[in-house]
Design an enzyme around this catalytic site. Sequence first.
Site, PDB file in Angstrom:
ATOM      1  CB  THR A  15       6.345   3.844  -2.638  1.00 34.44           C
ATOM      2  OG1 THR A  15       4.975   3.474  -2.717  1.00 34.44           O
ATOM      3  CG2 THR A  15       6.452   5.349  -2.746  1.00 34.44           C
ATOM      4  CB  SER A  59       4.965  -4.614  -1.086  1.00 34.93           C
ATOM      5  OG  SER A  59       4.071  -3.850  -0.334  1.00 34.93           O
ATOM      6  CB  THR A  92       5.374   1.010   3.243  1.00 31.50           C
ATOM      7  OG1 THR A  92       4.343   1.521   2.388  1.00 31.50           O
ATOM      8  CG2 THR A  92       6.600   1.876   3.151  1.00 31.50           C
ATOM      9  CG  ASP A  93       0.916  -0.982   0.698  1.00 28.82           C
ATOM     10  OD1 ASP A  93       1.094   0.036   1.386  1.00 28.82           O
ATOM     11  OD2 ASP A  93       0.335  -0.951  -0.407  1.00 28.82           O
TER      12      ASP A  93
HETATM   13  N1  DAS Z   1       3.514   1.022  -3.366  1.00 30.99           N
HETATM   14  C1  DAS Z   1       3.091   0.438  -2.126  1.00 30.99           C
HETATM   15  C2  DAS Z   1       3.774  -0.884  -1.915  1.00 30.99           C
HETATM   16  O1  DAS Z   1       4.448  -1.361  -2.822  1.00 30.99           O
HETATM   17  C3  DAS Z   1       3.303   1.349  -0.958  1.00 30.99           C
HETATM   18  C4  DAS Z   1       4.741   1.588  -0.613  1.00 30.99           C
HETATM   19  O2  DAS Z   1       5.679   1.072  -1.175  1.00 30.99           O
HETATM   20  O3  DAS Z   1       4.913   2.381   0.310  1.00 30.99           O
HETATM   21  O4  DAS Z   1       3.636  -1.438  -0.830  1.00 30.99           O
END
Ligand code: DAS
Length: 262
Positions: A15, A59, A92-93
């Site tokens: 993100t 991710s 974050t995932d």
């Molecule tokens: N887009 C998601 C990821 O790539 C969520 C994020 O980045 O917060 O994990």
Amino acid sequence: MSEKKKVIVFTTGGTIAMKFDPKVNGLVPAVSGADLAAAVPGLDKLADVEVREFSNHASCAMTPQKMFQLSQMIEEALKEEGVAGAVVTHGTDTVEETAYMLDILHKSEKPIVLTAAMRGAGDTSPDGPANIYCAVKTAASEEAKGKGVMVLLNEIIHAAGQVRKTHSANPDTFASPWWGPIGYCDVDRVVFRRTPLDRHTYSPKELTARVDIVTGQTGIGRDYIDFAVAQGCKGIVLEGFGRGNLPAIVEPAIKDATDKGV
Ligand code: DAS
């Protein structure tokens, strides 16, 4: 004025590097590594920053093989003359998984700080720039030396082996349940109150064996274990309840798997 330290920022996507696309009604990869760093005011005053793009995807597309490759790139970069530490921007995932993999492969004293964002680069009040700022500041700090791999968002520094994403949308999502964060990136300094103990490191030459994860749930039978074995996995991590409890119905499947050397 003291000489600036060198920090290498590896960008992987997430993100933090995404913007809203009305065509898909969601966030899509849109920001290059260089643009990501350029959007952080004052970054050049913290350190001599060099950006290296590793990937640019959400991710959930990260794999153990990619993490291993990323680890090798970072470890080589940390050996370069004058490099004080590394930062990784990530989604974050799965940042907790990549952080853990990097941590168990990391032996040098130089810090590796992973950061991410819950809001896209084009959103109102994106959290990415401040997180990158703090991550670079921490990676360049004397205090972070020997702390292993860390995850930093919202100014809070977590040990890679303890951090978890706890909310799917709120920026205040990362926590280290039970043990708590190890440090804080303040305006004027980086403060640590704990050192992560009990870190284990390994030196595999490559990742080859397939290892499956089977999660316990009420009503579980033996089929997922049998399936994993039939697929040729070399090991299974069984995530049990509480202290690792699973119903008796699973026991014969475990025995059959271990009899086959799994
Ligand atoms: N887009 C998601 C990821 O790539 C969520 C994020 O980045 O917060 O994990």
